[in-house]
Scaffold this active site. Sequence first.
Site, PDB file in Angstrom:
ATOM      1  N   HIS A 165       0.851  -1.200   0.000  1.00  0.00           N
ATOM      2  CA  HIS A 165       0.000   0.000   0.000  1.00  0.00           C
ATOM      3  C   HIS A 165       0.875   1.232   0.000  1.00  0.00           C
ATOM      4  CE1 HIS A 165       0.755  -1.181   4.182  1.00  0.00           C
ATOM      5  NE2 HIS A 165       0.713   0.106   4.492  1.00  0.00           N
ATOM      6  N   HIS A 195       0.837   5.126   1.182  1.00  0.00           N
ATOM      7  CA  HIS A 195       0.191   6.202   1.935  1.00  0.00           C
ATOM      8  C   HIS A 195       0.305   7.476   1.110  1.00  0.00           C
ATOM      9  CE1 HIS A 195       0.341   4.201   6.033  1.00  0.00           C
ATOM     10  NE2 HIS A 195       1.282   3.505   5.419  1.00  0.00           N
TER      11      HIS A 195
HETATM   12  P1  AMP Z   1       1.773   0.484   7.472  1.00  0.00           P
HETATM   13  O1  AMP Z   1       2.071   0.688   8.927  1.00  0.00           O
HETATM   14  O2  AMP Z   1       2.627   1.272   6.531  1.00  0.00           O
HETATM   15  O3  AMP Z   1       1.711  -0.975   7.140  1.00  0.00           O
HETATM   16  O4  AMP Z   1       0.324   1.102   7.248  1.00  0.00           O
HETATM   17  C1  AMP Z   1      -0.845   0.423   7.502  1.00  0.00           C
HETATM   18  C2  AMP Z   1      -1.929   1.475   7.619  1.00  0.00           C
HETATM   19  O5  AMP Z   1      -3.169   0.836   7.469  1.00  0.00           O
HETATM   20  C3  AMP Z   1      -1.943   2.205   8.959  1.00  0.00           C
HETATM   21  O6  AMP Z   1      -1.770   3.596   8.731  1.00  0.00           O
HETATM   22  C4  AMP Z   1      -3.319   1.871   9.521  1.00  0.00           C
HETATM   23  O7  AMP Z   1      -3.900   2.971  10.193  1.00  0.00           O
HETATM   24  C5  AMP Z   1      -4.085   1.509   8.275  1.00  0.00           C
HETATM   25  N1  AMP Z   1      -5.208   0.611   8.491  1.00  0.00           N
HETATM   26  C6  AMP Z   1      -5.197  -0.552   9.186  1.00  0.00           C
HETATM   27  N2  AMP Z   1      -6.416  -1.124   9.134  1.00  0.00           N
HETATM   28  C7  AMP Z   1      -7.194  -0.321   8.373  1.00  0.00           C
HETATM   29  C8  AMP Z   1      -8.544  -0.357   7.941  1.00  0.00           C
HETATM   30  N3  AMP Z   1      -9.370  -1.368   8.294  1.00  0.00           N
HETATM   31  N4  AMP Z   1      -9.021   0.667   7.183  1.00  0.00           N
HETATM   32  C9  AMP Z   1      -8.205   1.684   6.833  1.00  0.00           C
HETATM   33  N5  AMP Z   1      -6.922   1.772   7.198  1.00  0.00           N
HETATM   34  C10 AMP Z   1      -6.419   0.795   7.960  1.00  0.00           C
END
Ligand code: AMP
Length: 113
Positions: free
Chosen positions: A99, A101
């Site tokens: 993903h 950001h």
């Molecule tokens: P990372 O730490 O780079 O793997 O980012 C994962 C991101 O996914 C974090 O910023 C979380 O807040 C976000 N996240 C986790 N679960 C969900 C969800 N169900 N819907 C939207 N964002 C999510």
Amino acid sequence: MEDCVFCDIVNRELKAKVLYENERVMAFYDLVSVAPVHFLVISKTHIVAAKAIDKENSGVVAEIFEVIAELAKKLELVDGFRVVTNSGKLAGQTVKHLHFHVLGGRVFEWPPG
Ligand code: AMP
Ligand code: ZN
């Protein structure tokens, strides 16, 4: 494959605030915003992280960046925005589904912490 929250969002088994989707790419707002604008852009196919991008699957990464440019325009991030992908433990990756950001609406320090 182990349970994956982003695959659950793609499959509509988990709700998200979806900003955009087509057959290959989906964008939705992050659950925990760290900027006034904070959304995630993902491949609908499960790719574990940036470390797993290869010749077979890199086409979707180009498409993700096209979507990022479109959404940045739509959300009027005219003064700039940041795109971040965390790959692996040291980078702080918490969801093991590739993903990007997209962060906007404030100033971002460089280098990052
Ligand atoms: P990372 O730490 O780079 O793997 O980012 C994962 C991101 O996914 C974090 O910023 C979380 O807040 C976000 N996240 C986790 N679960 C969900 C969800 N169900 N819907 C939207 N964002 C999510
Ligand atoms: Zn997944």
